[in-house]
Each structure stands twice: as structure tokens, then as C-alpha cells.
Design a protein around this motif. Sequence first.
Motif, PDB file in Angstrom:
ATOM      1  N   ARG A 196       0.819  -1.219   0.000  1.00 32.58           N
ATOM      2  CA  ARG A 196       0.000   0.000   0.000  1.00 32.58           C
ATOM      3  C   ARG A 196       0.852   1.268   0.000  1.00 32.58           C
ATOM      4  N   ARG A 197       1.992   1.222   0.675  1.00 31.62           N
ATOM      5  CA  ARG A 197       2.852   2.410   0.795  1.00 31.62           C
ATOM      6  C   ARG A 197       3.882   2.544  -0.321  1.00 31.62           C
ATOM      7  N   ALA A 198       3.881   1.660  -1.278  1.00 32.65           N
ATOM      8  CA  ALA A 198       4.922   1.639  -2.309  1.00 32.65           C
ATOM      9  C   ALA A 198       5.045   2.955  -3.073  1.00 32.65           C
ATOM     10  N   LEU A 199       3.951   3.639  -3.291  1.00 33.78           N
ATOM     11  CA  LEU A 199       4.003   4.891  -4.058  1.00 33.78           C
ATOM     12  C   LEU A 199       3.999   6.140  -3.173  1.00 33.78           C
ATOM     13  N   ASP A 200       4.101   5.957  -1.871  1.00 32.77           N
ATOM     14  CA  ASP A 200       4.132   7.118  -0.978  1.00 32.77           C
ATOM     15  C   ASP A 200       5.395   7.970  -1.141  1.00 32.77           C
ATOM     16  N   PRO A 201       6.598   7.390  -1.240  1.00 34.83           N
ATOM     17  CA  PRO A 201       7.797   8.234  -1.369  1.00 34.83           C
ATOM     18  C   PRO A 201       7.761   9.177  -2.576  1.00 34.83           C
ATOM     19  N   PRO A 202       7.424   8.709  -3.785  1.00 29.05           N
ATOM     20  CA  PRO A 202       7.389   9.684  -4.887  1.00 29.05           C
ATOM     21  C   PRO A 202       6.296  10.736  -4.698  1.00 29.05           C
TER      22      PRO A 202
ATOM     23  N   GLY B 166       6.503  17.778  -1.759  1.00 28.91           N
ATOM     24  CA  GLY B 166       7.391  18.485  -0.848  1.00 28.91           C
ATOM     25  C   GLY B 166       8.459  19.326  -1.508  1.00 28.91           C
ATOM     26  N   THR B 167       8.387  19.525  -2.800  1.00 23.17           N
ATOM     27  CA  THR B 167       9.437  20.284  -3.476  1.00 23.17           C
ATOM     28  C   THR B 167       8.838  21.231  -4.503  1.00 23.17           C
ATOM     29  N   ASP B 168       9.544  22.282  -4.778  1.00 19.64           N
ATOM     30  CA  ASP B 168       9.149  23.223  -5.832  1.00 19.64           C
ATOM     31  C   ASP B 168       9.964  22.983  -7.096  1.00 19.64           C
ATOM     32  N   ALA B 169      10.694  21.882  -7.144  1.00 19.35           N
ATOM     33  CA  ALA B 169      11.587  21.624  -8.271  1.00 19.35           C
ATOM     34  C   ALA B 169      10.829  21.402  -9.575  1.00 19.35           C
ATOM     35  N   TRP B 170       9.598  20.935  -9.480  1.00 12.66           N
ATOM     36  CA  TRP B 170       8.849  20.649 -10.705  1.00 12.66           C
ATOM     37  C   TRP B 170       7.458  21.233 -10.540  1.00 12.66           C
ATOM     38  N   LEU B 171       7.176  22.270 -11.281  1.00 12.04           N
ATOM     39  CA  LEU B 171       5.895  22.957 -11.214  1.00 12.04           C
ATOM     40  C   LEU B 171       5.301  23.045 -12.618  1.00 12.04           C
ATOM     41  N   GLY B 172       4.048  23.314 -12.684  1.00  7.21           N
ATOM     42  CA  GLY B 172       3.413  23.531 -13.977  1.00  7.21           C
ATOM     43  C   GLY B 172       2.426  22.439 -14.317  1.00  7.21           C
ATOM     44  N   PRO B 173       1.841  22.549 -15.513  1.00  8.28           N
ATOM     45  CA  PRO B 173       0.788  21.612 -15.900  1.00  8.28           C
ATOM     46  C   PRO B 173       1.271  20.161 -16.015  1.00  8.28           C
ATOM     47  N   GLU B 174       2.492  19.937 -16.512  1.00  6.73           N
ATOM     48  CA  GLU B 174       2.992  18.560 -16.602  1.00  6.73           C
ATOM     49  C   GLU B 174       3.167  17.952 -15.216  1.00  6.73           C
ATOM     50  N   ALA B 175       3.675  18.750 -14.291  1.00 10.05           N
ATOM     51  CA  ALA B 175       3.853  18.263 -12.930  1.00 10.05           C
ATOM     52  C   ALA B 175       2.509  17.923 -12.307  1.00 10.05           C
ATOM     53  N   ARG B 176       1.514  18.774 -12.501  1.00 12.01           N
ATOM     54  CA  ARG B 176       0.186  18.492 -11.950  1.00 12.01           C
ATOM     55  C   ARG B 176      -0.422  17.254 -12.598  1.00 12.01           C
ATOM     56  N   ALA B 177      -0.252  17.106 -13.910  1.00 13.56           N
ATOM     57  CA  ALA B 177      -0.794  15.926 -14.601  1.00 13.56           C
ATOM     58  C   ALA B 177      -0.106  14.655 -14.102  1.00 13.56           C
ATOM     59  N   TRP B 178       1.224  14.710 -13.970  1.00 17.18           N
ATOM     60  CA  TRP B 178       1.962  13.544 -13.488  1.00 17.18           C
ATOM     61  C   TRP B 178       1.556  13.227 -12.057  1.00 17.18           C
ATOM     62  N   GLY B 179       1.415  14.254 -11.228  1.00 18.08           N
ATOM     63  CA  GLY B 179       0.987  14.057  -9.846  1.00 18.08           C
ATOM     64  C   GLY B 179      -0.413  13.470  -9.769  1.00 18.08           C
ATOM     65  N   GLY B 180      -1.289  13.890 -10.669  1.00 16.73           N
ATOM     66  CA  GLY B 180      -2.647  13.325 -10.710  1.00 16.73           C
ATOM     67  C   GLY B 180      -2.621  11.848 -11.067  1.00 16.73           C
ATOM     68  N   ARG B 181      -1.786  11.487 -12.034  1.00 14.61           N
ATOM     69  CA  ARG B 181      -1.664  10.056 -12.405  1.00 14.61           C
ATOM     70  C   ARG B 181      -1.069   9.258 -11.258  1.00 14.61           C
ATOM     71  N   LEU B 182      -0.095   9.862 -10.576  1.00 18.29           N
ATOM     72  CA  LEU B 182       0.516   9.194  -9.428  1.00 18.29           C
ATOM     73  C   LEU B 182      -0.539   8.933  -8.352  1.00 18.29           C
ATOM     74  N   GLU B 183      -1.362   9.916  -8.057  1.00 15.16           N
ATOM     75  CA  GLU B 183      -2.411   9.729  -7.050  1.00 15.16           C
ATOM     76  C   GLU B 183      -3.440   8.695  -7.497  1.00 15.16           C
ATOM     77  N   ASP B 184      -3.775   8.692  -8.785  1.00 20.25           N
ATOM     78  CA  ASP B 184      -4.691   7.661  -9.314  1.00 20.25           C
ATOM     79  C   ASP B 184      -4.090   6.271  -9.125  1.00 20.25           C
ATOM     80  N   ASN B 185      -2.803   6.159  -9.422  1.00 18.09           N
ATOM     81  CA  ASN B 185      -2.136   4.859  -9.268  1.00 18.09           C
ATOM     82  C   ASN B 185      -2.026   4.454  -7.802  1.00 18.09           C
ATOM     83  N   ARG B 186      -1.810   5.416  -6.903  1.00 15.20           N
ATOM     84  CA  ARG B 186      -1.787   5.097  -5.467  1.00 15.20           C
ATOM     85  C   ARG B 186      -3.145   4.567  -5.025  1.00 15.20           C
ATOM     86  N   ARG B 187      -4.204   5.199  -5.486  1.00 13.72           N
ATOM     87  CA  ARG B 187      -5.564   4.765  -5.135  1.00 13.72           C
ATOM     88  C   ARG B 187      -5.819   3.356  -5.668  1.00 13.72           C
TER      89      ARG B 187
END
Length: 109
Positions: free
Chosen positions: A49-55, A61-82
Motif C-alpha cells: 500500500r505504501r509503495a508509491l508514498d515516497p514519490p 514536498g518540493t518546488d523543483a517541478w511545477l506547472g501543468p505537466e507536474a500536476r498531470a503527473w501528480g494526478g496520475r501518481l495519485e490515481d495509481n496510489r488509489r
Amino acid sequence: MTPPPPGTLQAPIDAVAAAQLPPGELPNPEYERLYHAYRDAYGSIDRLRRALDPPSRTLAGTDAWLGPEARAWGGRLEDNRRMLHQAADRILTDLHAALVATPRTIRRV
């Protein structure tokens, strides 16, 4: 709903208890296999269950990657965590269902 811990279920029949079974009854090896699979899965499912928590933490926790691609990737990551959480729950539920539907003993043929 999370299935109950393995310790609350009937353990496989050991050699001592097998000697006490009625004539013609044997411990069911399938029950023992399922019980051990359920016990092992139950003990390690949180790691799955926690496998995708670190990414996810890194992205949040970082401002290194911002913008629409970052939000889209983060959305896919959250979908995959779910989906991973749902799959983990399904693994336990399916193993539990198979275990409780399997008799602890079988008739000698």
C-alpha cells in the motif's frame, strides 16, 4: 472493510491435531496453503500500500517541478496510489474469501 487478522482464523491442522481427527478425515493441504498465503499477504500488505508514498511525498514536498505537466503527473501518481490501495484490499479480501470457503479437513479417498 479489511478482513480480520490471520490469528483470528482457525489455523491449519497440525500433526498432533491430525491424529485426533475422526477416521477417514485428513488435514486439507489446500486450506494450509491458503492460510499461509493469507498470513503472509496480511503481514506485508501495508508495504504494498505504501509503495508509491515516497514519490508522492517528493512531488508534494518540493518546488523543483511545477506547472501543468507536474500536476498531470501528480494526478496520475495519485490515481495509481488509489488503484494500488484498492488492489491490496482486493488481494486480502479474495484470499480471505477463498480461505473461509475451504474446509480444514477432507475425506480420505
